[in-house]
Design a protein around this motif. Sequence first.
Motif, PDB file in Angstrom:
ATOM      1  N   SER A   1      -0.046   0.582 -10.628  1.00 50.91           N
ATOM      2  CA  SER A   1      -0.755   0.750  -9.362  1.00 50.91           C
ATOM      3  C   SER A   1      -2.152   0.161  -9.477  1.00 50.91           C
ATOM      4  O   SER A   1      -2.782   0.222 -10.537  1.00 50.91           O
TER       5      SER A   1
ATOM      6  N   ARG B   1      -6.770  -0.431 -12.530  1.00 46.32           N
ATOM      7  CA  ARG B   1      -5.317  -0.603 -12.523  1.00 46.32           C
ATOM      8  C   ARG B   1      -4.737   0.223 -13.650  1.00 46.32           C
ATOM      9  O   ARG B   1      -5.264   0.239 -14.758  1.00 46.32           O
TER      10      ARG B   1
ATOM     11  N   THR C   1      -4.416   2.774  -2.442  1.00 46.16           N
ATOM     12  CA  THR C   1      -3.588   2.519  -3.624  1.00 46.16           C
ATOM     13  C   THR C   1      -2.514   1.508  -3.274  1.00 46.16           C
ATOM     14  O   THR C   1      -1.879   1.594  -2.215  1.00 46.16           O
ATOM     15  N   TRP C   2      -2.291   0.557  -4.181  1.00 49.48           N
ATOM     16  CA  TRP C   2      -1.279  -0.480  -3.998  1.00 49.48           C
ATOM     17  C   TRP C   2      -0.325  -0.435  -5.186  1.00 49.48           C
ATOM     18  O   TRP C   2      -0.728  -0.226  -6.319  1.00 49.48           O
ATOM     19  N   ALA C   3       0.952  -0.621  -4.906  1.00 46.17           N
ATOM     20  CA  ALA C   3       1.969  -0.588  -5.958  1.00 46.17           C
ATOM     21  C   ALA C   3       3.011  -1.640  -5.668  1.00 46.17           C
ATOM     22  O   ALA C   3       3.035  -2.252  -4.598  1.00 46.17           O
TER      23      ALA C   3
ATOM     24  N   LEU D   1       0.812   8.972  -7.451  1.00 44.34           N
ATOM     25  CA  LEU D   1       1.141   7.636  -7.940  1.00 44.34           C
ATOM     26  C   LEU D   1       2.604   7.556  -8.331  1.00 44.34           C
ATOM     27  O   LEU D   1       3.136   8.456  -9.000  1.00 44.34           O
TER      28      LEU D   1
ATOM     29  N   GLN E   1       0.835  -1.192   0.000  1.00 41.29           N
ATOM     30  CA  GLN E   1       0.000   0.000   0.000  1.00 41.29           C
ATOM     31  C   GLN E   1       0.870   1.242   0.000  1.00 41.29           C
ATOM     32  O   GLN E   1       1.847   1.338   0.736  1.00 41.29           O
TER      33      GLN E   1
END
Length: 675
Positions: free
Chosen positions: A77, A115, A141-143, A72, A51
């Motif tokens: 992401s 995504r 948000t996940w990356a 971002l 996250q």
Amino acid sequence: MRPRLRIAALATTSALSVLVACSAARSPASAALDPRYVAVHNALAAMGLAQVGPLHEGSLAQGQEARVTLDLPAGCSTIVAVAGEGARDVDVSLLDPKGKPLAHDTTSEPQAVVRTCVDAADAYVLVVRMAAGAGPWVAATWAGGVGAGAPAAMASSAATAALPAGTCESPMPLAVGTVSGSTRHGESANAGSCDHSDAREIVYQLDVPRRQRVVLDLDAKFDSVLYVRKDECGDESAEVECNDDAPNGGRNRSRIERVLDPGKYFVFVDGYNNETGAYKLTLTTSDVVALDDACRRARTLVAGAPVSDSTEGYADDATASCGGGAAGADTPWRFDVPARSRVRVVEHADAMSPVVHLRRACEDPDSETECGEGAPATNDAAIAGVLDPGRYVVFADARDADAAGAYTLSFETAPLEGSGTAGDGCGDAVPLAGTGGSVLGDTFQARDDVAASCGGQGAADVVYRVDLTRRSRFHAYLPTEEAPHRLALWRRCGDRGAELGCGPAIDDVLAPGTYFLAVDGATPDALGRFALFWTAQDLAPQAAACSNAPALVAGRTVTGTTAGGGDRFATTCEGWDGSGTAPDRVFRFTLGARGKVHFEVDAAFDAYLALRRSCGDVAGAGASVQLACRGSLSGAHKATLETALEAGTYWLVLDGQGPGDEGAFTLRYAVSGAR
């Protein structure tokens, strides 16, 4: 630099229930959704995603939206938004730093996932909108990638595995009900056999647990194409069916209805040419009965007791030798024949094109003995003949692929020699009154009373009487029949020496008097219903028209009208115009030497041009006085006729094709040297 975009949207609530944002900090809104946070945290962390940035949250009423800034990082992401109790549909869209839309979800659920992959870090805007319902929401948000320092492409691949992307590598699950989506975010890697296009497509996976009738209805905002493959998603040869435009649905509707065996299938939502857009796909299924089970459960038909039923719930298991193979769903029935007898079975269906076929063994297609499609009665299919003693199975079927619906099935028998019917013999001949018309007849119960030179020995027959008061051209034929028949015309009923014609049709010039017309079976087992069409055209007006026919001169244009004129000529031109339907004009022309004649007519109606060797009809010649005939296309009102002729005098008839085809015309005539 322009961002590179990839989007994946979840299709079902069950899939999304494991993919919910996770955060250590918990507000009242996030606390209410905490179990879902934990589930998605574990799932995404296991893939090596992390996250990034803060958790965003709020509460929205129906129709309201909120905008939050997302910083971002470069790479890919995954953004997840989840709404709480009371929300029915939350939508998210991602905008680039200039406010241009980059991504949006395509589901109608209380959660959304998008995504995106970008080349450089920057500030983006996430728009959260409560499309239906109301309540709290959270977004995270996940990356990252699979393992520390993994490239963005690997992270994208890992995330796509968890978030179905609608490709062959990652198809979306499809279940009974309706799903919404858009092909704008799909790949252009496949095409169906009914449209080899370059449009983007979305791929669904459909698991069929048992034999089922599957109906796929696609309602799109663009010219859509729908196709299904089995087992191998990327293999064009694995296609089961493809549909471009659904019947009566227009270019934006596609539909597939098919009975599928158990297995894994892939459903493609595609576009015609390069068209893309939003769509709704509806799946319905129903179980079908296997042929061996249907044969074991086949019910018994009783002579004289029609039954009504439906082929819904059955498959296309029984092929047939007629009706295009009878590709519709079919239902078997059984009956017993105690002694050699005449037997007729009729299937009536209003919503499909019926086909009825008979077997000695229910599951053996090679045991077929009879097959019928079409009958004199509308929406009927019939089989009629002579059967030996034994048990038979008859299938109520349909012509069109997977067509299914209600039908009525009737079964009757008659003694082998017949029991008698109206018009059964010369002394009981049925009169044909007037100058033409049609009658429905039936030889099923008739006896064998007469025979002609072209057949009928031992076959059931019906006799009609024709009384002519004027010299007439008489024509009779059978446009529909349950079994092949022959027509025989006599001056004295049944007298072979007084026979005037015999065959599938009668066409001759007859003097005033009484005649007998028999409809006779072509073979002893050919019997059943038929439609008889006939005309008796008075030739006196024709003779008058011939004697006054104006002469055509090569190179000279003739104008005139057929309106108000008489119908003197029966024109055979891709069919029969012998029912006294349209007025005509006749012209005469003479060739001094062999030449090629060319005629062209522009008319205010659908016209025929008929070339004749003699003007009037001749006894024994029938339609053979006509040398050539050409008609205008429907609505085109222009016809041409060209042929080479020897020296002599000929006649040209300008005729209307049907009722009301009359009016002004322009006729051009030219002659050139024949080659």
